[in-house]
Design an enzyme around this catalytic site. Structure first.
Site, PDB file in Angstrom:
ATOM      1  N   ASP A  33       0.827  -1.209   0.000  1.00  9.29           N
ATOM      2  CA  ASP A  33       0.000   0.000   0.000  1.00  9.29           C
ATOM      3  C   ASP A  33       0.861   1.260   0.000  1.00  9.29           C
ATOM      4  O   ASP A  33       2.073   1.221   0.222  1.00  9.29           O
ATOM      5  CB  ASP A  33      -0.917   0.017   1.225  1.00  9.29           C
ATOM      6  CG  ASP A  33      -2.113  -0.903   1.065  1.00  9.29           C
ATOM      7  OD1 ASP A  33      -2.404  -1.286  -0.071  1.00  9.29           O
ATOM      8  OD2 ASP A  33      -2.756  -1.235   2.088  1.00  9.29           O
ATOM      9  N   LYS A  55      -3.338   3.624  -3.078  1.00 12.56           N
ATOM     10  CA  LYS A  55      -4.432   4.474  -3.537  1.00 12.56           C
ATOM     11  C   LYS A  55      -4.273   5.865  -2.951  1.00 12.56           C
ATOM     12  O   LYS A  55      -4.170   6.025  -1.735  1.00 12.56           O
ATOM     13  CB  LYS A  55      -5.786   3.899  -3.114  1.00 12.56           C
ATOM     14  CG  LYS A  55      -6.080   2.512  -3.677  1.00 12.56           C
ATOM     15  CD  LYS A  55      -7.392   2.003  -3.127  1.00 12.56           C
ATOM     16  CE  LYS A  55      -7.686   0.590  -3.618  1.00 12.56           C
ATOM     17  NZ  LYS A  55      -8.929   0.046  -3.042  1.00 12.56           N
ATOM     18  N   MET A 169      -9.713   7.480   8.667  1.00 11.55           N
ATOM     19  CA  MET A 169      -9.973   8.048   7.343  1.00 11.55           C
ATOM     20  C   MET A 169     -11.033   9.149   7.395  1.00 11.55           C
ATOM     21  O   MET A 169     -11.898   9.259   6.531  1.00 11.55           O
ATOM     22  CB  MET A 169     -10.374   6.948   6.353  1.00 11.55           C
ATOM     23  CG  MET A 169      -9.239   5.972   6.062  1.00 11.55           C
ATOM     24  SD  MET A 169      -9.718   4.564   5.029  1.00 11.55           S
ATOM     25  CE  MET A 169     -10.430   3.477   6.280  1.00 11.55           C
TER      26      MET A 169
END
Length: 250
Positions: A33, A55, A169
């Site tokens: 990641d 991402k 997040m």
């Protein structure tokens, strides 16, 4: 042939588990990641293929289906594949989806747990997410929800749960989160702590109250802690009174 879903921990490479370190040293492929510390990748063997599927917020690069396809492809061709994910693979890491895709393709899967930032972030700031007489439970949620899923978080229920609330997040939605919690019945002066880059050398801790959350931009990645425990710093052995340190950085 096995794909190992490995938790990289909250940030500091020293918090990697021994099992994870062993797999990284002998993996033929490491699919990693964006937030994985580069020092972890440096421990990979010289012949390992490193595949970056990170991402970036707002980017369409590397959809989950594409990542699943990469894992299935490498899992069919190599003996030891590591899927290295920040925190724990099964705590908002989509490890469950990847495990299902791999098993459907007939590929063996091993899960190597990692320390989630949902508990490591508060701990690094001296905040116990549960504490006798203060908080008897903790609710961990993500503010980044699947837009195709009709099941939305019940912020009113969370506001009245009486537990510590840890939000992952949530940087971009901090103001909206605060407004929903207050509208749901949580008091505006509820203590809040924002832990940015938890366990890393540039870790930053902002302590404020709920009514001020999101009034200034919240950096990413951050763990947001809402509840009475957010007013404490047990590492200093003294309570931090949010009313006296609004907006201050520890």
């Amino acid at each position: 042939m096995t794909v190992h879903l490995v938790g990289a921990g909250p940030g500091d490479p020293d918090l990697l588990t021994l099992r994870a370190a062993s797999l990284l040293a002998r993996a033929e492929v490491i699919v990693h990641d964006r937030l994985v510390d580069p020092r972890l990748l440096a421990s990979a063997s010289s012949w390992a293929e490193l595949v970056d599927v990170g991402k970036t917020p707002g980017s369409r690069r590397n959809s989950q289906d594409e990542i699943n396809d990469i894992l299935v492809d490498r899992g069919r061709r190599y003996e030891t594949v590591v899927r290295l994910k920040g925190g724990d693979p099964f705590v908002f890491g989509r490890g469950g989806e990847e495990a299902e895709a791999l098993r459907a393709a007939g590929i063996d899967v091993e899960v190597v747990p990692g320390i989630s930032s949902s508990v490591a972030g508060p701990a690094a700031a001296g905040i116990p997410v549960t504490m006798r007489g203060v908080a008897s439970g903790v609710s961990i949620v993500t503010a980044h929800q699947d837009p195709n899923n009709d099941r939305q978080l019940d912020w009113t229920a969370l506001a009245n749960a009486g537990t510590t609330l840890v939000i992952l997040m949530g940087a971009a939605r901090a103001r909206s989160i605060a407004e929903r919690l207050v509208a749901g019945g949580m008091r505006p002066d509820m203590p809040v702590a924002v832990v940015t880059n938890a366990t890393c050398p540039d870790q930053c801790i902002d302590r404020l109250t709920l009514d001020r959350l999101g009034s200034e931009p919240v950096a990413n990645p951050s763990v947001i802690v809402v509840g009475e425990v957010a007013a404490r710093d047990v590492l200093r052995d003294v309570p931090v009174l949010a009313s006296l340190v609004e907006g201050a950085t520890s």
